[in-house]
Motif scaffolding. Structure first.
Motif, PDB file in Angstrom:
ATOM      1  N   LEU A  19       0.999  -1.229  -0.145  1.00 57.98           N
ATOM      2  CA  LEU A  19      -0.270   0.202  -0.085  1.00 57.98           C
ATOM      3  C   LEU A  19       0.726   1.650  -0.114  1.00 57.98           C
ATOM      4  O   LEU A  19       1.253   1.924  -0.596  1.00 57.98           O
ATOM      5  N   THR A  20       1.920   1.158   0.693  1.00 54.84           N
ATOM      6  CA  THR A  20       2.537   2.849   0.790  1.00 54.84           C
ATOM      7  C   THR A  20       3.314   2.067   0.129  1.00 54.84           C
ATOM      8  O   THR A  20       3.696   3.544  -0.920  1.00 54.84           O
ATOM      9  N   ALA A  21       3.801   1.210  -0.596  1.00 53.19           N
ATOM     10  CA  ALA A  21       5.000   1.429  -2.031  1.00 53.19           C
ATOM     11  C   ALA A  21       4.368   2.109  -3.421  1.00 53.19           C
ATOM     12  O   ALA A  21       4.290   3.111  -3.991  1.00 53.19           O
ATOM     13  N   ILE A  22       3.106   1.888  -3.473  1.00 48.35           N
ATOM     14  CA  ILE A  22       2.136   2.015  -4.384  1.00 48.35           C
ATOM     15  C   ILE A  22       2.396   3.698  -4.511  1.00 48.35           C
ATOM     16  O   ILE A  22       1.745   4.242  -5.695  1.00 48.35           O
ATOM     17  N   VAL A  23       1.358   3.805  -3.539  1.00 48.42           N
ATOM     18  CA  VAL A  23       1.190   5.372  -2.979  1.00 48.42           C
ATOM     19  C   VAL A  23       2.794   6.221  -3.585  1.00 48.42           C
ATOM     20  O   VAL A  23       2.943   7.061  -4.653  1.00 48.42           O
ATOM     21  N   VAL A  24       3.818   5.687  -2.653  1.00 49.62           N
ATOM     22  CA  VAL A  24       5.257   6.105  -3.252  1.00 49.62           C
ATOM     23  C   VAL A  24       5.631   6.011  -4.347  1.00 49.62           C
ATOM     24  O   VAL A  24       5.859   7.566  -5.128  1.00 49.62           O
TER      25      VAL A  24
END
Lengths: 81, 94, 505, 497, 135
Positions: E94-99
């Motif tokens: 989830l974090t990586a997608i946002v990043v």
């Protein structure tokens, strides 16, 4: 999960990826990238990662495509390769 | 350019394929990834955080600081775009 | 005043430099006096220290630096103190000599500038100048390789700036060349020092003897030697020296000779003393290099017409004498080598400074355009001749006993190493005649014979002896040299206390 | 209190970054004092952390109270604390410096600039303070994104240089993430210490090998090590002065920190030394980096570009120290991180000051600069001394430790490279000094032009003081470097060295 | 052999996607194409992480099924680890997608800056202009 479906999705994903980087019309490439993201979402849902899939659908396929379209709109639509 | 790119992807791809071979079987419930840290999340998340969605529980609580960082990333991107795209006033042009 | 005497000697120039830096607008022209007096003070201290050492004392002062491996211990013994004394004396004399000379250079280079800028230029010279005594005293007195490296590395910096700011035509380029060579030499020095540390775990010069017989010792000595020979401008590392000597302002010329020659002292201190047996391998190659340098330098000098370049090239050949003395590895030759080092720097200071006076008064640098100056500038002529005598080793100058001792030792070794050694010794002795030839030939050209009628055109004023402020320091040095020439025992006793302990013939 | 310092280091600048736009919207002039005031907090906190580490050894801080490996842990040891102090000190100094430079270069963008400035500092501090592999990635991206944005608004070529940086930086970060994924798949954990503990039994697995290689390549990209350096010089050189003053000393050094962390904490030294010969390759890359970087630096006519290439060379020193994998080498590398932070900070701030005064920094235009800006250029001189390695600057001490490391490893070629690089450094730094100090003075002594005056034309105090602090820092770090090594750095060295 | 390939097919797919992305980032001359490649590259990494989390043998999405309040009251005995997919990689991603999307955003902004300056998005043309003007 059904592995046959998985494999079909995988093939779609790969085809979309290749298409996205080969199409010369950038707008088309961006739309294909959106489709790629969408297939990816389905793949992830298939794998049980529903949260990731939702986020990707909204952020990756949605916001990302919008950003790309906006940028392409402001710059050039044609690409040489 | 293209030659270098192809060389790099051949190298990277070779390394990746080399690495895949000894990976734990895909989807093995007893693989380290599934058996070391994560079971505790699955078992305790509901009790400790009262959230049925484990992902949300971990995201918001156990690894809350990642999420804070994630928010900061969005904020950074937003401010960064403002910084870069705000046009100069008084017709200074580019 | 008597406590921390060695520390005072090292630190006083630094403090004086700092004071000048901070008060440069107020102190203005008096900076020269401040620098000179501070150096006189430290010379006095050194004299006191020398007297103590003469009575058999060894002065050791320990100052811990931040770590245990790198210390700032100072050692004053019969070898280091006399050398430090003479060098410091030269620095003091040159500080006084330079007072007029720098004015002249600023006028020549920067033209008419406003008062403030002028003061900046003037004080900047002394701020940098005091870096020399700091560096020299450090090199002479410290007992730690890293501290020694620090001072060796410190020296090129004032040299670079003084040369680039006050030198002659090509000064900036030459300053850069000089700095590059200095850094190259220093790199070898630090490499050898670090190799030493990796072998024996200490940077102390007194611990170097632990290296004896070590298979690495050969390489360590070799690197040290390369570093120091670069400094000494021995063939094949001599390329920087003539250019550098030709362009620098003459007020630091003597110091440049010291800068090159102090490496001879370092060789004795860090190689001959602790690592005598391992050093013996290098004796023969060094003799050959020394001889080659002597001959090369002398011939090069003969060909010069530029009065400054002339003195410069002679430095190359003179430096090799000290090396020859060291390489011969006998007690007498070592003592002679060190003594010659002192005589040479005194002689060179006089000769260079006199050349400076000539350029200062006549405004030209080509010897052939001079001539017949003796009648107009009697004291200058006397100084030049004394300088020439000091270089050629005529009695009663100090270089006479020095060369005598030196060649006694060299011949001793030469006879042991028949026939090659003897040939070297004989050739070296013959090379002295070259020195005699070129020094006195120049004296003849410049001061005697027919006077060039055009010379008054270049001069800034009437041709006469320069102000007393420029002459007195030089005369004083000549006096010291004659004293040492007549009573060489004073300094040789000091040397012998230290060098005599070596197990050498 | 000292425990919470670990969290304060991150939280305060992050929150302040959120507040800057609000306050800036109300009153633009308040941004600068706010940023300076806020950046004092990380400095005090990190000094507190360092103090605590020195007094009672490493400690850890559980964020949200979840014990590792389930929650995120801030594991503070000597290395963290040391690098934290460096980052917070440099960023405070640069923030003081920023005032005039930002007002001049981008008057209409002050507010977002300062917000991103704080985010960049947050990111850099976050990378260092955290003990969780994935958390590192998150902070890495915060730092990288703010860095991209800040760099892109620089002078002419900046956007394009930044774009290259984005591509390379993303590849680097993603490779790192991939490496973390491989480690996770084999150990099931993301906490560095936990991974380190569980990893040795898998050392001969291909997965771990792949993970190691990807992480090192990823970090190597961020470090701008040859041949992965191509993006760096233009990006650093074209960025706004303040940004290059902050990024140049810190970004690559934080990457170097990550490399030390990965190689010697997450993996045991034995892995990269014996099982896969990464250290050997690293030393060669470093050696080439040093030489090539220096030679390119000599070829530049733009001061900032020259200094940027010099970063490539200097990062080679650090990588060489790491790659030598012995006590002296690593000591030298860690000390060089400190030295580089101050030295590069100093010289880049000087370059910024020159740009501020002259509008460009073409070296050939520097004539007579020493007379116009004596203090600034003296600071530059000290920086140059440190680069060359002249005692008693810090550069000398780090260099002798590096050379000693190479000697102890009996790798003479690297000894030669290190020594040779000093000479190259002399050439390119003293070329600048030569032009600035000695050129344009007419070299003949029959000159008659009357009366030349040189007006003092120094930069404002808000720029000058940070520059002088940096220069003083170089000297102080040099003189006290044995002290620093005894109290801090020697505890960083892995026990097996 | 076929068995082996099929048993890890998602890893192969992720490698292929990663390489496609990497190729586009390094080899394509159009800057937008590079960014598209970057997106593909990053989602490939995400795919890899998601694959780590998968558990075969009846595991379902990591959302607690059944009566939450009851479970909350009676402790964890009823929760079977094997019946839920590992949630940790999902969290990370989830974090990586946002990043990744944030990076894309910033990169596109930079792209617009580049276009304003050079009026083109082709790498070779930009390099030529930079060489000609010395910028």
């Amino acid at each position: 999960m059904i592995w046959q479906l998985d494999i079909i999705l995988c093939i779609f994903v790969v085809i979309c990826a290749i298409a996205a980087i080969t199409v010369k019309d950038l707008l088309a490439a961006v739309i294909i990238l959106g489709a790629y993201s969408f297939f990816m979402c389905i793949l992830w849902t298939e794998m049980g990662a529903v949260d990731v899939a939702f986020t990707e659908a909204s952020v990756g396929a949605g916001v990302g495509t919008v950003l790309f379209i906006a940028a392409v709109n402001k710059t050039k639509r044609r690409s040489k390769d | 350019m293209k030659v270098i790119a192809i060389l790099i992807i051949v190298l990277t791809g070779g390394l990746l394929i080399y690495g895949v071979e000894e990976m734990p079987d895909w989807g093995d419930p007893n693989s380290p990834a599934s058996s070391h840290v994560s079971p505790k999340y699955i078992q305790e998340a509901l009790e400790k955080t009262a959230t049925p969605n484990m992902v949300t529980a971990v995201l918001g609580d156990y690894r809350g600081y990642d999420t804070m960082g994630e928010t900061a990333v969005i904020f950074t991107a937003g401010i960064g775009c403002i910084l870069m795209l705000r046009k100069k006033r008084k017709g200074e042009g580019d | 005043m008597m406590s921390h005497i060695l520390l005072q000697i090292v630190v006083v120039p630094a403090i004086a430099s700092l004071v000048i830096l901070l008060t440069r607008q107020q102190i203005g022209k008096n900076a020269g006096w401040l620098a000179g007096c501070s150096l006189l003070y430290s010379t006095g201290l050194l004299l006191l220290a020398c007297i103590r050492v003469y009575h058999g004392e060894i002065i050791v002062e320990n100052y811990p630096f931040v770590s245990s491996a790198i210390t700032f211990d100072l050692l004053g013994d019969g070898l280091s103190l006399p050398i430090a004394l003479i060098i410091n004396m030269l620095c003091a004399a040159l500080a006084f000599y330079a007072m007029h000379y720098v004015e002249h250079r600023i006028e020549a280079i920067y033209g008419d500038v406003d008062e403030r800028t002028w003061r900046n230029h003037y004080t900047r010279f002394y701020i940098m100048f005091l870096g020399f005594p700091l560096g020299f005293m450090g090199v002479c007195l410290v007992t730690n390789l890293i501290a020694m490296y620090f001072f060796l590395e410190l020296l090129p910096i004032p040299l670079y700036f003084i040369m680039a700011m006050f030198g002659y035509v090509d000064r900036v380029k030459v300053a850069m060349i000089c700095l590059l060579w200095a850094i190259t030499g220093a790199s070898f020095f630090i490499l050898a020092a670090l190799m030493t540390y990796s072998q024996i775990g200490s940077f102390h010069i007194s611990d170097l003897s632990a290296l004896a017989g070590n298979p690495m010792a050969f390489w360590i000595i070799l690197f040290f030697l390369v570093a120091l020979l670069v400094k000494m401008a021995i063939v094949p590392f001599q390329v920087w020296m003539p250019q550098v000597h030709a362009e620098h302002p003459t007020c630091i010329a003597g110091l440049l000779a010291v800068y090159a020659n102090v490496a001879a002292y370092v060789i004795v201190r860090i190689l001959v003393f602790p690592l005598l047996d391992d050093f013996k391998v290098f004796s023969m190659p060094l003799l050959i290099l020394g001889l080659a340098t002597m001959v090369y330098g002398s011939l090069l000098t003969m060909a010069q017409t530029d009065v400054k370049r002339f003195a410069a090239c002679s430095t190359i050949s003179q430096l090799a004498y000290s090396l020859l003395g060291i390489a011969a590895l006998t007690i007498t030759s070592l003592e002679g080598g060190m003594f010659f080092f002192l005589s040479h720097i005194m002689g060179k200071t006089i000769l260079f400074s006199t050349a400076g006076i000539l350029v200062y008064t006549t405004g030209i640098r080509d010897m052939r355009q001079m001539g017949g100056l003796a009648s107009k500038m009697p004291i200058t002529t006397a100084l030049w001749i004394m300088g020439a005598m000091m270089l050629s080793g005529f009695p009663p100058m100090s270089s006479f006993p020095a060369e005598w001792l030196l060649f006694t030792g060299v011949f001793h070794t030469g006879i042991e190493m028949m026939p090659g050694g003897l040939i070297i010794a004989i050739l070296a002795a013959t090379a002295i005649t070259l020195t005699v030839a070129y020094t006195f030939r120049s004296a003849k050209i410049i001061f005697f014979g027919k006077m060039n009628p055009d010379i008054e055109l270049h001069a800034h004023g009437e041709i006469k002896d320069p102000p007393a402020m420029m002459l007195i320091p030089l005369l004083f040095i000549a006096g010291v040299s004659i004293t040492l020439g007549l009573f060489p025992k004073i300094i040789l006793t000091l040397f012998h206390n230290v060098i005599g302990t070596l197990p050498l013939p | 209190m000292a425990t919470h310092f670990a969290a304060l280091v991150i939280i305060i600048p992050l929150i302040a970054a959120l507040f800057v736009p609000i306050i800036g919207w109300w009153k633009k002039g308040l941004c600068y004092p706010l940023v300076v005031a806020v950046l004092i907090v990380p400095l005090i906190s990190s000094l507190g952390i360092l103090n605590r580490v020195i007094e009672s050894g490493p400690f850890s801080y559980y964020l949200g109270g979840w014990a590792p490996p389930w929650g995120i842990e801030y594991a503070i040891d000597y290395l963290n604390a040391f690098v934290l102090v460096i980052i917070s000190a440099i960023s405070l100094i640069v923030s003081i410096y920023s005032k005039k430079s930002v007002e001049k270069e981008m008057p209409e963008k002050v507010v977002p600039f300062y917000s991103l400035f704080l985010l960049l500092v947050t990111g850099l501090l976050g990378i260092v303070v955290t003990g969780d592999l994935f958390n590192v990635f998150v902070f890495l991206e915060i730092a990288a994104l703010s860095c991209y944005a800040l760099m892109a608004i620089g002078r002419d070529g900046a956007p394009f240089a930044t774009f290259r940086y984005i591509i390379m930086g993303t590849i680097g970060a993603s490779f790192y993430l991939l490496g973390v994924g491989y480690l996770y798949i084999i150990t099931g954990s993301l906490n560095m210490l936990d991974v380190a503990q569980r990893l040795p039994e898998f050392y001969h697995s291909r997965v771990v090998l792949t993970a190691g290689v990807f992480m090192i390549v990823g970090i190597g990209l961020k470090m701008a090590l040859y041949p992965l350096h191509a993006w760096a010089p233009n990006a650093y050189a074209d960025a706004p002065s303040t940004v290059s003053g902050l990024v140049a000393p810190l970004m690559t050094k934080v990457a170097a920190y990550m490399m030390i962390r990965i190689m010697f904490t997450v993996f045991k030294p034995v892995f990269f030394v014996e099982i896969i010969p990464v250290t050997t390759i690293l030393t060669w890359m470093a050696a080439v980096s040093i030489i090539v970087g220096s030679i390119y630096a000599i070829a530049q006519t733009d001061l900032k570009k020259m200094l940027s290439y010099s970063i490539v060379a200097q990062i080679g020193y650090i990588a060489l120290g790491i790659g030598l994998a012995n006590r002296s080498g690593l000591t030298g590398a860690v000390l060089h991180i400190l030295n580089e932070a101050f030295t590069k900070g100093c010289v880049f701030l000087v370059a910024g000051a020159i740009v501020y005064k002259m509008g460009s920094c073409n070296i050939n235009d520097f004539k007579d600069l020493y007379r116009k800006m004596p203090f600034t250029m003296s600071a530059f001189l000290i920086g140059a001394f440190s680069m060359v390695g002249i005692p008693p600057t810090c550069g000398f001490f780090s260099k002798i430790y590096l050379i000693m490391g190479a000697i102890n490893a009996e790798k003479w070629i690297f000894v030669a490279v290190l020594l040779f690089s000093s000479i190259l450094n002399v050439i390119y730094f003293f070329r600048v000094i030569k032009i600035a100090a000695f050129d344009e003075v007419i070299p003949d002594y029959s000159r008659t032009t009357p009366y030349i005056t040189y007006r003092l034309d120094e930069v404002p105090l808000s720029m000058l003081i940070p520059i002088l602090i940096m220069a003083a820092g170089i000297l102080v770090c040099g003189i006290f470097s044995p002290e620093i090594i005894n109290t801090v750095i020697q505890h960083i060295i892995p026990a097996s060295f | 052999m076929l068995e082996y390939i099929i048993s890890k097919y998602n890893f192969w797919v992720y490698i292929i996607l990663l390489l496609i992305g990497l190729y586009a980032m390094l080899g394509k001359k159009n800057l937008v194409k590079k960014l598209i490649g970057m997106n593909i590259f990053q989602s490939a990494v995400i795919l890899f992480y998601v694959s780590i989390g998968v558990k075969k043998g009846g595991a379902t999405v990591p959302i607690f099924m059944g009566d939450a309040h009851a479970a909350h009251g009676h402790g964890q005995a009823i929760i079977d680890v094997a019946s839920y997919i590992n949630p940790l990689p999902h969290v990370l991603m989830l974090t990586a997608i946002v990043v990744s999307i944030a990076t894309t955003g910033v990169a596109l902004a930079v792209l617009i800056l580049i276009f304003r300056r050079y009026k083109t998005l082709e790498l070779d043309e930009i390099i030529k202009i930079r060489k000609d003007t010395g910028v």
